[in-house]
Write an enzyme that holds these catalytic residues in place. Structure first.
Site, short mmCIF file in Angstrom:
data_model
loop_
_atom_site.label_atom_id
_atom_site.label_comp_id
_atom_site.label_asym_id
_atom_site.label_seq_id
_atom_site.Cartn_x
_atom_site.Cartn_y
_atom_site.Cartn_z
N HIS A 198 0.83 -1.20 0.00
CA HIS A 198 0.00 0.00 0.00
C HIS A 198 0.86 1.25 0.00
O HIS A 198 2.02 1.24 0.42
CB HIS A 198 -0.94 0.02 1.21
CG HIS A 198 -0.22 0.07 2.51
ND1 HIS A 198 0.34 1.24 3.01
CD2 HIS A 198 0.08 -0.89 3.41
CE1 HIS A 198 0.92 0.99 4.17
NE2 HIS A 198 0.79 -0.31 4.44
N GLU B 280 -2.21 -7.13 7.60
CA GLU B 280 -0.87 -6.98 8.18
C GLU B 280 -0.78 -7.74 9.50
O GLU B 280 -1.80 -8.08 10.11
CB GLU B 280 -0.57 -5.48 8.39
CG GLU B 280 0.82 -5.17 8.91
CD GLU B 280 1.96 -5.65 8.01
OE1 GLU B 280 2.16 -6.88 7.92
OE2 GLU B 280 2.65 -4.79 7.43
#
Length: 190
Positions: A12, A85
């Site tokens: 990202h 994550e």
């Protein structure tokens, strides 16, 4: 490690918490203007790749979803919970100095982010993190695009490259590029 299909891995773009040096883990923080520019750079790289219609998988976390909307040019994708994550437990939301003041020595003992997140008090731990990433990887059936996170990306890249945890932990975590993984090798596309 040979045996995985070709993967285009995107981290990202920069978030507000990245810019502040905060430990995000599974907490949310939106992309900055720079983060959106990084996703646009990935979109330029990915345009010819997407023409071949590979499967696309994205983390459920907002920063990856935002990046995917931009970098994949509005193309549909599958959100996969296994791509979130690492859960950094009690460290999430803190800066490194704040974490070190609450748990003296934790930063010195875990200077790399992969180790810090995986050794976090009340965190997910490396074994669990590795297991869910490995599960995702073994279910890939063909060329795939993955939009996710830095530490998750270090582990995916490490699995493809046949690395040990200590070597995964020192891999760079660039934003705005694409890591092409195939046949046990990595190429950084810019």
């Amino acid at each position: 490690m040979v045996g995985f299909p070709k993967i285009w891995l995107l981290r990202h773009g920069e978030t507000h918490w990245n810019a502040q040096g905060r430990i995000q883990g599974q907490l949310e923080s939106d992309l900055t203007a720079l983060g959106k520019e990084q996703a646009q750079a990935q979109a330029r790289i990915m345009a010819p790749v997407l023409a071949a219609n590979p499967a696309c998988f994205v983390s459920p976390l907002g920063r990856a979803q935002q990046t995917a909307q931009i970098a994949l040019g509005g193309r549909s994708f599958t959100t996969d919970q296994r791509l979130a994550e690492a859960y950094a437990g009690a460290l999430q939301g803190l800066t490194r100095p704040e974490a070190d003041s609450r748990w003296p020595g934790i930063i010195a003992a875990n200077p790399n982010s992969l180790d810090l997140f995986c050794e976090a008090p009340d965190g997910e731990g490396y074994a669990s993190f590795l297991a869910r990433i490995s599960d995702f990887m073994t279910h890939l059936r063909g060329p795939s695009v993955v939009v996710a996170h830095g530490l998750l990306g270090q582990v995916i890249r490490g699995l493809v490259l046949g690395l040990e945890r200590r070597d995964m932990a020192v891999l760079p975590n660039e934003q705005g590029c694409v890591y092409l993984l195939e046949n046990g090798t990595e190429t950084v596309l810019r």
